[in-house]
Each structure stands twice: as structure tokens, then as C-alpha cells.
Design a protein around this motif. Structure first.
Motif, PDB file in Angstrom:
ATOM      1  N   VAL A 278       0.856  -1.197   0.000  1.00 46.06           N
ATOM      2  CA  VAL A 278       0.000   0.000   0.000  1.00 46.06           C
ATOM      3  C   VAL A 278       0.889   1.244   0.000  1.00 46.06           C
ATOM      4  N   ILE A 279       0.693   2.083  -1.026  1.00 50.03           N
ATOM      5  CA  ILE A 279       1.372   3.370  -1.034  1.00 50.03           C
ATOM      6  C   ILE A 279       0.610   4.298  -0.097  1.00 50.03           C
ATOM      7  N   PRO A 280       1.241   4.810   0.965  1.00 53.70           N
ATOM      8  CA  PRO A 280       0.524   5.579   1.983  1.00 53.70           C
ATOM      9  C   PRO A 280       0.113   6.963   1.482  1.00 53.70           C
ATOM     10  N   GLN A 281      -0.821   7.554   2.203  1.00 51.50           N
ATOM     11  CA  GLN A 281      -1.286   8.901   1.894  1.00 51.50           C
ATOM     12  C   GLN A 281      -0.548   9.976   2.690  1.00 51.50           C
ATOM     13  N   HIS A 282       0.260   9.562   3.662  1.00 54.39           N
ATOM     14  CA  HIS A 282       0.876  10.538   4.556  1.00 54.39           C
ATOM     15  C   HIS A 282       2.281  10.082   4.935  1.00 54.39           C
ATOM     16  N   ALA A 283       3.177  11.043   5.104  1.00 56.84           N
ATOM     17  CA  ALA A 283       4.536  10.774   5.590  1.00 56.84           C
ATOM     18  C   ALA A 283       4.938  11.909   6.523  1.00 56.84           C
ATOM     19  N   GLU A 284       5.844  11.596   7.436  1.00 57.53           N
ATOM     20  CA  GLU A 284       6.312  12.599   8.398  1.00 57.53           C
ATOM     21  C   GLU A 284       7.829  12.542   8.506  1.00 57.53           C
ATOM     22  N   LEU A 285       8.420  13.710   8.619  1.00 60.09           N
ATOM     23  CA  LEU A 285       9.846  13.826   8.883  1.00 60.09           C
ATOM     24  C   LEU A 285      10.045  14.815  10.020  1.00 60.09           C
ATOM     25  N   SER A 286      11.047  14.578  10.833  1.00 62.86           N
ATOM     26  CA  SER A 286      11.396  15.544  11.869  1.00 62.86           C
ATOM     27  C   SER A 286      12.915  15.566  12.024  1.00 62.86           C
ATOM     28  N   GLY A 287      13.422  16.723  12.379  1.00 61.89           N
ATOM     29  CA  GLY A 287      14.864  16.860  12.531  1.00 61.89           C
ATOM     30  C   GLY A 287      15.223  18.205  13.118  1.00 61.89           C
ATOM     31  N   THR A 288      16.471  18.566  12.962  1.00 66.23           N
ATOM     32  CA  THR A 288      16.956  19.837  13.497  1.00 66.23           C
ATOM     33  C   THR A 288      17.592  20.662  12.383  1.00 66.23           C
ATOM     34  N   VAL A 289      17.544  21.960  12.579  1.00 66.48           N
ATOM     35  CA  VAL A 289      18.246  22.906  11.710  1.00 66.48           C
ATOM     36  C   VAL A 289      19.323  23.553  12.576  1.00 66.48           C
ATOM     37  N   ARG A 290      20.571  23.410  12.163  1.00 65.22           N
ATOM     38  CA  ARG A 290      21.684  23.999  12.913  1.00 65.22           C
ATOM     39  C   ARG A 290      22.438  24.972  12.019  1.00 65.22           C
ATOM     40  N   CYS A 291      22.979  26.008  12.650  1.00 67.40           N
ATOM     41  CA  CYS A 291      23.605  27.059  11.868  1.00 67.40           C
ATOM     42  C   CYS A 291      24.715  27.701  12.680  1.00 67.40           C
ATOM     43  N   LEU A 292      25.865  27.909  12.045  1.00 64.36           N
ATOM     44  CA  LEU A 292      27.011  28.502  12.726  1.00 64.36           C
ATOM     45  C   LEU A 292      26.933  30.024  12.777  1.00 64.36           C
ATOM     46  N   ASP A 293      26.169  30.611  11.868  1.00 63.15           N
ATOM     47  CA  ASP A 293      26.178  32.060  11.669  1.00 63.15           C
ATOM     48  C   ASP A 293      24.854  32.682  12.090  1.00 63.15           C
ATOM     49  N   LEU A 294      24.921  33.788  12.834  1.00 64.91           N
ATOM     50  CA  LEU A 294      23.717  34.420  13.367  1.00 64.91           C
ATOM     51  C   LEU A 294      22.823  34.959  12.258  1.00 64.91           C
ATOM     52  N   GLU A 295      23.382  35.621  11.247  1.00 68.49           N
ATOM     53  CA  GLU A 295      22.567  36.192  10.181  1.00 68.49           C
ATOM     54  C   GLU A 295      21.903  35.097   9.355  1.00 68.49           C
ATOM     55  N   ALA A 296      22.625  34.040   9.056  1.00 69.48           N
ATOM     56  CA  ALA A 296      22.035  32.919   8.310  1.00 69.48           C
ATOM     57  C   ALA A 296      20.915  32.270   9.117  1.00 69.48           C
ATOM     58  N   TRP A 297      21.088  32.206  10.453  1.00 64.26           N
ATOM     59  CA  TRP A 297      20.040  31.644  11.312  1.00 64.26           C
ATOM     60  C   TRP A 297      18.757  32.457  11.193  1.00 64.26           C
ATOM     61  N   ARG A 298      18.882  33.768  11.086  1.00 67.50           N
ATOM     62  CA  ARG A 298      17.692  34.612  10.959  1.00 67.50           C
ATOM     63  C   ARG A 298      16.964  34.368   9.642  1.00 67.50           C
ATOM     64  N   GLN A 299      17.709  33.974   8.608  1.00 67.66           N
ATOM     65  CA  GLN A 299      17.112  33.701   7.307  1.00 67.66           C
ATOM     66  C   GLN A 299      16.635  32.262   7.162  1.00 67.66           C
ATOM     67  N   ALA A 300      17.046  31.396   8.069  1.00 69.31           N
ATOM     68  CA  ALA A 300      16.835  29.955   7.907  1.00 69.31           C
ATOM     69  C   ALA A 300      15.373  29.542   7.726  1.00 69.31           C
ATOM     70  N   PRO A 301      14.412  30.056   8.510  1.00 64.63           N
ATOM     71  CA  PRO A 301      13.027  29.583   8.336  1.00 64.63           C
ATOM     72  C   PRO A 301      12.509  29.746   6.907  1.00 64.63           C
TER      73      PRO A 301
END
Length: 423
Positions: A278-301
Motif C-alpha cells: 500500500v502506497i501511503p497517503q501521509h509521511a512525516e519527517l522531523s529533525g533539526t536545523v543547525r547554523c554557525l552564523d547568526l545572520e544565516a540563522w535569521r534567514q533559515a526559516p
């Protein structure tokens, strides 16, 4: 940019260790070891640290101090060398020209089992002090007790605030709540240490600039029409779509952000489907976003949202994205790093100090540095003769308790030398 530490540009004087007061007495050293082991045996998760808070409060009150429990119900702050607390329990520096030096500890544990075979192992199933917060707490408590004695003799040049903060391990951390409760009122500089199993006990690691990374949490849901595995052309192949998101989103981001920013998405969970045909109708992923730079972190979302939507759409899936802001990088202020350097050199000599690299780990101490200058040092906890390396966030993590004495005397020296910086 050069992040190494200057060996000759300090502004704080560095008298020899035997000339600087604030050493840890042997009797108190033994008591602090017992205190740390008691915390280790009774770990509490973020915002549930009631027993821990009570133990700290009792010991500070026994020393004649007036701690104040934070509005969240766990964690506390306590001032040393200031006038008596006002009616609401707040104690502020009498003179704005003499701001407080804050010493911060985090007090919460992790939801993992303790796997060590020691007589002070965790007594709470599935809970462990596997990040060294019991050590951080004990170091700040010990420093506070020593500094309180110095204050009574008039030997403390600047007032000091102890901050015992809950919920560091719970994004976005307990620091914003502590700040809201007044932890930084009247504070001019803030210090912290973090256990580092890569550094031998008796030593510290220092770095100017970013010493940790930003860390956010990411949850992704993918949806589309499923169906029979015999007819994938009539479906959105959700397993393939989820796999492509997992593989292609990090690759896309690596081409859309300066590589020096270190923006990285790392997945910890991918789930989809229940049957092999059965090919499912839903999938989920979860993880983390990490960033060394403060300005890049502000743009990350925005960057992460765009990359996920692009890959999901290419494979016919609709995406729902929950991006949870965590913490910015801890960015060490140069003058405060030099204070830590001078203090450690005064206590143990230049040879006890090493440069340290920026970690990809997150730390909510960063929120304090959005408001006041400060710095975090790596506190060596690895037994020098031990060839085994026990990393943070593992059930077998433990420390060489020599680190407690080192941390206490580092902080007491900072409190004494900080007066030179502020003059």
C-alpha cells in the motif's frame, strides 16, 4: 576572523593564584561533591526541577543569602554583595556604576536512562544528568558560597548574581523565562561554563565569537493520494516523496547559503506507511536545523520552507511545515573571554587554557547575550588518565569531579578581576 585568544592583551590584572583570594576550602569541596552526586541521583526534567530548586535554595539560605525562586516555579536567582532584598524579593545593585556580574547555571536533566555502574547513578528511570548540568549547578553554588564569605569581609569588588536556570534542554530554553523574571536586571556581564568531555579536567577551553551554533526544530508532514503498489502512476508515491525531501532539501540549502554559515538540516525521524503493498497517503519527517552564523540563522526559516515546498511539489505532495525556533548561537564577547582567560591564568597558569572550536550544539545561554555582554567557557571534565571518551547526551556520561574545584575557582577569580575591568 581570528578566534584565538590573545595571551598578552588582557585588561584584567592576573596576580599569582596563591595571592588571589577565593580558593575553594577542602571542607566545602567535599560538600560540593556530595551535593553534585545527590543531584545526579535525582535528575529532573525541564520546568520540573522542584527538588533541585529546593536543595539549592536551602543551601543558599543556610549561608545567610536570600534567593528568589523564579516566576515559573523552578530555578532561582540570588544576589551577593548588594543591599538587602526589597519587599518583593528582588535585590538590585545600589549603584548603577557597579553592575552585577552574573554566574549562570542550568539545572535540568535529560530524558535518557543512566547506564553507569556507580553508587550515585540516577534513581529515576529514564532520567539522567547526561549533559553535566549537575556540575554547572554545583559550580555556581560553590562560587556563590565562597563569594558570600568574601563579601562579608568587604573583599568582593563588584556585586554578583547567581542564576540557576531551568529547562535549558527544552526549546527555546528556560533563559527567556528567567530574563522575564528579572534575572538580568542590574547585570553588566554574564558568565557560564559547559562541561566538555574532550577537555581534560583541570583545563578550560576558550573562544572569542561564536562557540555554539543555532539550533531549531523542524517537523514536516507530506500528504497526497495513495493507492496500490501495483499502480504507483495513479498515486503520489509518498515514500519516494519523503525520501527525496530527506535527501534533496539539505543539498539544496547547501547551494543557497554561504557554506561558511554552516546551515545544516539533519533528520532524526522519517515515518510512512503500514503495509508492504500500500502506497501511503501521509509521511512525516522531523529533525533539526543547525547554523554557525547568526545572520544565516535569521534567514533559515524562509530558506527551509522554500526548499521543502519545492521538493515536495516536484513529487506531487503537499507539505505542512512546523518550524520551531530554538536558540541562536552563543557569541562570546572578547573582553569577557579575556576576563575568563585572566582568571584561569591567575589560578592555574597559561598552560591550563586551550583554544576551542565552535560546536554544532545549541545552548540557550545565547539568549542572555542578546541583552548583556558575556561568554561561556568549556570546562574540562575528562579524567586525564582515562582512555575512554564519554560524550554528552549519553547514558554513560560522567565527569572527573576535579572540574568542580576548577569551575568554582575560575568564577571566584572572575568576580575579583571583574572589578579591574569595570574601574
Amino acid at each position: 576572523m581570528n578566534h584565538s585568544i590573545s595571551r598578552d592583551a588582557g585588561t584584567a590584572r592576573t596576580p599569582a593564584g596563591d595571592q588571589l583570594p577565593g580558593a575553594l576550602p577542602d571542607a566545602l569541596r567535599a560538600e560540593l561533591s556530595s551535593f553534585r552526586r545527590d543531584l545526579h541521583m535525582h535528575p529532573e526534567l525541564g520546568n520540573q526541577e522542584f527538588r533541585t530548586t529546593a536543595a539549592i535554595e536551602e543551601r543558599l539560605e543556610r549561608a545567610g543569602l536570600r534567593p528568589r525562586v523564579l516566576a515559573t516555579g523552578t530555578g532561582l536567582i540570588c544576589d551577593i554583595g548588594t543591599p538587602a532584598a526589597t519587599a518583593d524579593g528582588r535585590a538590585l545593585a545600589a549603584d548603577p556604576a557597579r553592575p552585577l556580574l552574573a554566574l549562570r547555571a542550568d539545572i535540568d536533566a535529560l530524558p535518557i536512562p543512566d547506564t553507569k555502574t556507580v553508587d550515585y547513578a540516577s534513581t529515576v528511570p529514564g532520567r539522567a544528568h547526561a549533559c553535566g548540568h549537575d556540575v554547572h549547578t554545583t559550580v555556581v553554588l560553590g562560587a556563590g558560597l565562597v563569594l558570600a564569605e568574601l563579601a562579608r569581609t568587604g573583599a568582593l569588588p563588584r556585586p554578583v548574581r547567581l542564576i540557576f536556570q531551568p529547562a535549558e534542554e527544552v526549546l527555546p530554553g528556560g533563559a527567556p523565562d528567567a530574563i522575564e523574571s528579572g534575572a538580568l536586571e542590574g547585570v553588566g556581564r554574564i558568565l557560564a561554563v559547559h562541561c566538555d568531555p574532550r577537555v581534560d579536567a583541570g583545563r578550560i577551553g576558550l573562544r572569542v565569537g561564536a562557540i555554539t551554533s543555532a539550533c531549531d526544530r523542524l517537523e514536516v508532514g507530506l500528504d497526497g493520494p495513495g493507492g496500490h503498489t501495483a499502480r504507483p502512476h495513479l498515486t503520489t508515491d509518498m515514500v519516494t516523496a519523503a525520501s527525496r525531501v530527506a535527501l534533496d532539501v539539505p543539498a539544496l540549502l547547501s547551494r543557497r547559503v554561504d557554506a561558511r554559515a554552516g546551515l545544516a538540516v539533519t533528520w532524526g525521524r522519517l515515518a510512512s506507511g503500514h503495509a508492504c503493498n500500500v502506497i501511503p497517503q501521509h509521511a512525516e519527517l522531523s529533525g533539526t536545523v543547525r547554523c554557525l552564523d547568526l545572520e544565516a540563522w535569521r534567514q533559515a526559516p524562509d530558506l527551509v520552507h522554500a526548499a521543502i515546498d519545492e521538493v515536495a511539489t516536484l513529487h506531487g505532495a503537499k507539505s505542512q511545515i512546523t518550524y520551531v525556533r530554538g536558540v541562536p548561537p552563543v557569541v562570546n564577547e572578547p573582553v569577557t573571554v579575556q576576563l575568563l582567560h585572566s582568571a584561569m591564568a591567575a589560578r592555574r597558569g597559561e598552560g591550563a587554557i586551550e583554544d576551542t572550536e565552535q560546536s554544532l550544539g545549541g545552548e540557550d545561554f545565547s539568549w542572555y547575550l542578546e541583552h548583556v555582554p558575556g561568554a561561556m567557557a568549556r570546562l574540562g571534565v575528562h579524567p586525564p588518565a582515562d582512555t575512554t571518551r564519554r560524550d554528552l547526551h549519553r547514558g554513560d556520561f560522567d565527569v572527573d569531579e576535579q572540574a568542580i574545584k576548577v569551575g568554582v575557582e575560575l568564577f571566584t577569580a572572575c568576580a575579583l578581576l571583574d572589578g579591574d575591568l569595570a574601574d
